[in-house]
Design an enzyme around this catalytic site. Structure first.
Site, PDB file in Angstrom:
ATOM      1  N   PRO A   2       0.800  -1.210   0.000  1.00  0.00           N
ATOM      2  CA  PRO A   2       0.000   0.000   0.000  1.00  0.00           C
ATOM      3  C   PRO A   2       0.835   1.263   0.000  1.00  0.00           C
ATOM      4  O   PRO A   2       1.747   1.419   0.794  1.00  0.00           O
ATOM      5  CB  PRO A   2      -0.774  -0.090   1.309  1.00  0.00           C
ATOM      6  CG  PRO A   2      -0.261  -1.288   2.014  1.00  0.00           C
ATOM      7  CD  PRO A   2       0.994  -1.701   1.358  1.00  0.00           C
ATOM      8  N   GLU A   3       0.491   2.170  -0.850  1.00  0.00           N
ATOM      9  CA  GLU A   3       0.966   3.537  -0.750  1.00  0.00           C
ATOM     10  C   GLU A   3      -0.212   4.341  -0.228  1.00  0.00           C
ATOM     11  O   GLU A   3      -1.266   3.782   0.074  1.00  0.00           O
ATOM     12  CB  GLU A   3       1.445   4.047  -2.112  1.00  0.00           C
ATOM     13  CG  GLU A   3       2.709   3.331  -2.579  1.00  0.00           C
ATOM     14  CD  GLU A   3       3.539   4.151  -3.550  1.00  0.00           C
ATOM     15  OE1 GLU A   3       3.431   5.386  -3.518  1.00  0.00           O
ATOM     16  OE2 GLU A   3       4.283   3.557  -4.342  1.00  0.00           O
ATOM     17  N   ARG A 109       3.825 -10.567   5.213  1.00  0.00           N
ATOM     18  CA  ARG A 109       5.242 -10.245   5.439  1.00  0.00           C
ATOM     19  C   ARG A 109       5.500  -9.640   6.822  1.00  0.00           C
ATOM     20  O   ARG A 109       6.646  -9.493   7.202  1.00  0.00           O
ATOM     21  CB  ARG A 109       5.749  -9.304   4.339  1.00  0.00           C
ATOM     22  CG  ARG A 109       5.882 -10.029   3.023  1.00  0.00           C
ATOM     23  CD  ARG A 109       6.350  -9.102   1.924  1.00  0.00           C
ATOM     24  NE  ARG A 109       7.751  -8.754   2.065  1.00  0.00           N
ATOM     25  CZ  ARG A 109       8.389  -7.968   1.221  1.00  0.00           C
ATOM     26  NH1 ARG A 109       7.761  -7.439   0.193  1.00  0.00           N
ATOM     27  NH2 ARG A 109       9.658  -7.690   1.399  1.00  0.00           N
TER      28      ARG A 109
END
Length: 269
Positions: A2-3, A109
């Site tokens: 995500p940005e 992650r």
DNA sequence: ATGACAACCTGTGGGC
DNA sequence: TGCCCACAGGTTGTCA
């Protein structure tokens, strides 16, 4: 993953289902994230009512009648709203009961985090953040003034959270392309006029991506599990070897500051 | 103060 | 098919 636009899309997607809703239960399945989820997380949030959900930089703030949660999605995190009874997936870390729905925090992650916003760590994270790019507090002058002593590549410079928040690897390349600035150029070798242009293209790119529901690379999904559509609009990111959409020169890629970067050698100087 | 870089993790895709 | 390696949207911390 995500940005800023993806985080904003997530907040807009989940907020209507959270605000004014009580958390019937809060289950932690894997506390191991970038920092461990606080041990009293479940006990203190159970029974709390959500008051507001907002974004600051790429952090998501979930305000409740008890405490405020500070969440980050890292590289691979997501919030999903699902029907109660939906089987848990691997890497679903947190499950929050909302009555007719369930909110799940998923992060393979584990670069993301879920903390108390008022904890020492939470306050440290929030206090070091620069201006929001989509507000008047961010403009070309901010970029220009902050760059006076910086010899780092401009791409790394605009990705520094103390300078401006929310410009990640995709949108850094995209905004520099639209501003005609080569990503390797030293930050202190760029004029005020060009920084004014750059601040505008950063705003433009982020706004457009938010309107499109974020960029989908691999598996980004919003709160409803839907993909974003901004990827179709990318000018340079991931397009090495392909023709520039403006001048048809092949797009080049180069590792800058450890991150892959993309630019048109003709359009960007 | 500045900047380069390793570290934290798992999943995926490409090459063989 | 299967294996191995390179690489991925972020950020912090360490070291020169």
């Amino acid at each position: 993953m995500p940005e800023l636009p993806e985080v904003e899309t997530t907040v807009r997607g989940i907020a209507p289902y959270l605000v004014n809703t009580c958390f019937d239960f809060v289950r932690i399945h894997h506390a191991g994230l970038r920092w461990p989820i606080p041990s009293e997380f479940s006990a203190l949030l159970t029974g709390a009512r959500c008051v507001q959900v907002e974004r600051r930089a790429k952090y998501i703030l979930i305000h409740t009648t008890e405490r405020t949660v500070l969440a980050h999605l890292g590289m691979s995190g997501s919030f999903r709203l699902v029907a109660p009874g939906t089987p848990l997936k691997t890497h679903d870390h947190v499950q929050i009961g909302l009555g007719e729905l369930e909110l799940r925090y998923h992060d393979p992650r584990r670069f993301g985090c879920m903390l108390w916003a008022d904890s020492e760590r939470g306050q440290t994270l929030l206090s070091s953040l620069g201006p929001e790019p989509l507000t008047d507090a961010f403009d070309g002058l901010v970029l220009y003034r902050g760059a006076r002593s910086k010899r780092i590549a401009v791409k790394n410079y605009i990705m520094t959270n103390q300078v401006v928040v929310g410009v990640g690897n995709i949108y850094a390349s995209e905004s520099l392309f639209l501003a005609g600035i080569r990503p390797t150029r030293a930050a202190n070798r760029i004029s005020l006029a060009r920084y004014q242009r750059l601040s505008e293209t950063i705003k433009q790119v982020l706004r457009q991506s938010i309107e499109s529901g974020g960029t989908t690379l691999r598996d980004f999904v919003n709160g409803q599990g839907e993909p974003g559509y901004f990827q179709q609009t990318l000018q340079v990111y991931g397009r090495q070897g392909q023709a520039c959409r403006v001048c048809e020169t092949p797009i080049q890629s180069q590792v800058i500051g450890g991150r892959n970067s993309y630019y048109c050698p003709q359009c960007q100087r």
